[in-house]
Motif scaffolding. Structure first.
Motif, PDB file in Angstrom:
ATOM      1  N   ARG A 125       0.846  -1.192   0.000  1.00  0.00           N
ATOM      2  CA  ARG A 125       0.000   0.000   0.000  1.00  0.00           C
ATOM      3  C   ARG A 125       0.881   1.242   0.000  1.00  0.00           C
ATOM      4  N   ILE A 126       0.268   2.327  -0.379  1.00  0.00           N
ATOM      5  CA  ILE A 126       0.904   3.638  -0.302  1.00  0.00           C
ATOM      6  C   ILE A 126       0.173   4.398   0.788  1.00  0.00           C
ATOM      7  N   GLU A 127       0.931   4.926   1.734  1.00  0.00           N
ATOM      8  CA  GLU A 127       0.325   5.709   2.811  1.00  0.00           C
ATOM      9  C   GLU A 127       0.836   7.141   2.738  1.00  0.00           C
ATOM     10  N   ILE A 128      -0.096   8.059   2.724  1.00  0.00           N
ATOM     11  CA  ILE A 128       0.212   9.486   2.625  1.00  0.00           C
ATOM     12  C   ILE A 128      -0.423  10.159   3.837  1.00  0.00           C
ATOM     13  N   LYS A 129       0.387  10.863   4.623  1.00  0.00           N
ATOM     14  CA  LYS A 129      -0.129  11.495   5.847  1.00  0.00           C
ATOM     15  C   LYS A 129       0.298  12.956   5.915  1.00  0.00           C
ATOM     16  N   LYS A 130      -0.684  13.844   5.880  1.00  0.00           N
ATOM     17  CA  LYS A 130      -0.483  15.289   6.053  1.00  0.00           C
ATOM     18  C   LYS A 130       0.593  15.859   5.137  1.00  0.00           C
ATOM     19  N   VAL A 131       0.571  15.459   3.857  1.00  0.00           N
ATOM     20  CA  VAL A 131       1.613  15.886   2.914  1.00  0.00           C
ATOM     21  C   VAL A 131       1.279  17.252   2.321  1.00  0.00           C
ATOM     22  N   ASN A 132       2.288  18.105   2.332  1.00  0.00           N
ATOM     23  CA  ASN A 132       2.203  19.443   1.758  1.00  0.00           C
ATOM     24  C   ASN A 132       3.363  19.648   0.799  1.00  0.00           C
ATOM     25  N   LYS A 133       3.113  20.423  -0.253  1.00  0.00           N
ATOM     26  CA  LYS A 133       4.140  20.734  -1.244  1.00  0.00           C
ATOM     27  C   LYS A 133       3.911  22.155  -1.716  1.00  0.00           C
ATOM     28  N   PHE A 134       4.997  22.900  -1.788  1.00  0.00           N
ATOM     29  CA  PHE A 134       4.938  24.287  -2.244  1.00  0.00           C
ATOM     30  C   PHE A 134       5.847  24.471  -3.458  1.00  0.00           C
ATOM     31  N   TYR A 135       5.459  25.395  -4.329  1.00  0.00           N
ATOM     32  CA  TYR A 135       6.320  25.912  -5.386  1.00  0.00           C
ATOM     33  C   TYR A 135       6.471  27.395  -5.049  1.00  0.00           C
TER      34      TYR A 135
ATOM     35  N   LYS B 135       7.170  19.105   1.197  1.00  0.00           N
ATOM     36  CA  LYS B 135       7.570  20.101   2.201  1.00  0.00           C
ATOM     37  C   LYS B 135       7.414  19.509   3.605  1.00  0.00           C
ATOM     38  N   SER B 136       6.307  18.800   3.820  1.00  0.00           N
ATOM     39  CA  SER B 136       6.060  18.206   5.132  1.00  0.00           C
ATOM     40  C   SER B 136       5.142  17.011   4.973  1.00  0.00           C
ATOM     41  N   GLY B 137       5.024  16.243   6.038  1.00  0.00           N
ATOM     42  CA  GLY B 137       4.188  15.060   6.038  1.00  0.00           C
ATOM     43  C   GLY B 137       5.006  13.797   5.845  1.00  0.00           C
ATOM     44  N   GLU B 138       4.303  12.673   5.735  1.00  0.00           N
ATOM     45  CA  GLU B 138       4.959  11.375   5.580  1.00  0.00           C
ATOM     46  C   GLU B 138       4.353  10.611   4.417  1.00  0.00           C
ATOM     47  N   ILE B 139       5.232   9.915   3.683  1.00  0.00           N
ATOM     48  CA  ILE B 139       4.782   9.025   2.607  1.00  0.00           C
ATOM     49  C   ILE B 139       5.589   7.743   2.714  1.00  0.00           C
ATOM     50  N   THR B 140       4.881   6.606   2.665  1.00  0.00           N
ATOM     51  CA  THR B 140       5.570   5.326   2.557  1.00  0.00           C
ATOM     52  C   THR B 140       4.956   4.554   1.393  1.00  0.00           C
ATOM     53  N   VAL B 141       5.809   3.871   0.659  1.00  0.00           N
ATOM     54  CA  VAL B 141       5.397   3.025  -0.460  1.00  0.00           C
ATOM     55  C   VAL B 141       5.851   1.613  -0.111  1.00  0.00           C
ATOM     56  N   CYS B 142       4.901   0.735   0.108  1.00  0.00           N
ATOM     57  CA  CYS B 142       5.203  -0.642   0.534  1.00  0.00           C
ATOM     58  C   CYS B 142       6.087  -0.642   1.775  1.00  0.00           C
ATOM     59  N   GLY B 143       5.820   0.281   2.680  1.00  0.00           N
ATOM     60  CA  GLY B 143       6.562   0.372   3.927  1.00  0.00           C
ATOM     61  C   GLY B 143       7.882   1.123   3.842  1.00  0.00           C
TER      62      GLY B 143
ATOM     63  N   LEU C   7      -0.023  21.085  -2.771  1.00  0.00           N
ATOM     64  CA  LEU C   7      -0.659  19.989  -2.028  1.00  0.00           C
ATOM     65  C   LEU C   7      -0.965  20.481  -0.623  1.00  0.00           C
ATOM     66  N   PHE C   8      -2.194  20.235  -0.165  1.00  0.00           N
ATOM     67  CA  PHE C   8      -2.660  20.730   1.129  1.00  0.00           C
ATOM     68  C   PHE C   8      -3.009  19.562   2.042  1.00  0.00           C
ATOM     69  N   ASP C   9      -2.171  19.237   2.995  1.00  0.00           N
ATOM     70  CA  ASP C   9      -2.475  18.216   4.008  1.00  0.00           C
ATOM     71  C   ASP C   9      -3.131  16.963   3.421  1.00  0.00           C
ATOM     72  N   ILE C  10      -2.524  16.388   2.401  1.00  0.00           N
ATOM     73  CA  ILE C  10      -3.080  15.194   1.758  1.00  0.00           C
ATOM     74  C   ILE C  10      -2.977  14.005   2.709  1.00  0.00           C
ATOM     75  N   ASP C  11      -4.100  13.350   2.956  1.00  0.00           N
ATOM     76  CA  ASP C  11      -4.191  12.124   3.746  1.00  0.00           C
ATOM     77  C   ASP C  11      -4.864  11.085   2.874  1.00  0.00           C
ATOM     78  N   LEU C  12      -4.158   9.986   2.586  1.00  0.00           N
ATOM     79  CA  LEU C  12      -4.705   8.993   1.675  1.00  0.00           C
ATOM     80  C   LEU C  12      -3.970   7.675   1.862  1.00  0.00           C
ATOM     81  N   THR C  13      -4.726   6.586   1.842  1.00  0.00           N
ATOM     82  CA  THR C  13      -4.128   5.249   1.809  1.00  0.00           C
ATOM     83  C   THR C  13      -4.613   4.580   0.539  1.00  0.00           C
TER      84      THR C  13
END
Length: 131
Positions: A4-14, A56-64, A20-26
């Motif tokens: 699985r891909i886990e995305i927690k509170k991810v933000n990205k700025f240019y 910029k911030s948050g956590e992402i894991t791909v297959c752990g 990206l605004f606080d993306i939360d998704l599994t």
């Protein structure tokens, strides 16, 4: 291995623009569609998941595996953008073989995978046609 891909509170700025605004998704194993209007951040999210852009911030894991381990992530994933230009004179199987070589897949294994994948997506009859 987690599949699985886990995305927690991810933000990205240019610069000052937040893409990206606080993306939360599994995303569980299987097929997943990412839809949205132009400018919604779909491409930014995909490039971030493919370890091509840094968040910029948050956590992402791909297959752990944490996204910061880009080399490991790229072994597990592939990314094909919507506007993908390839060598126009290459045939389908040649293009896939080339991409396999770039990914470090041994030639014999690559040939087996190409046939299998083309069958899965119902393109086996187009393997010798130009891309």
């Amino acid at each position: 291995m987690e599949k699985r891909i886990e995305i927690k509170k991810v933000n990205k700025f240019y610069g000052k623009k937040q893409a990206l605004f606080d993306i939360d998704l599994t995303i569980e194993q299987g097929m997943f569609g990412l839809l949205g209007r132009n400018g919604a951040g779909k491409t930014t999210l995909m490039k971030t998941l493919a370890a091509l852009h840094k968040k910029k911030s948050g956590e992402i894991t791909v297959c752990g595996v944490p996204i910061e381990k880009a080399k490991e992530i790229r072994v597990l994933t592939g990314y094909l953008p919507q506007d993908f230009s390839m060598y126009p004179n290459m045939k389908t199987d040649e293009a896939l073989e080339y991409l396999g070589a770039l990914s470090g897949i041994p030639k014999a294994e690559c040939c087996k995978r190409i046939t299998s994948l083309l069958r899965k997506v119902n393109l086996i009859e187009h393997r010798h046609k130009k891309v």
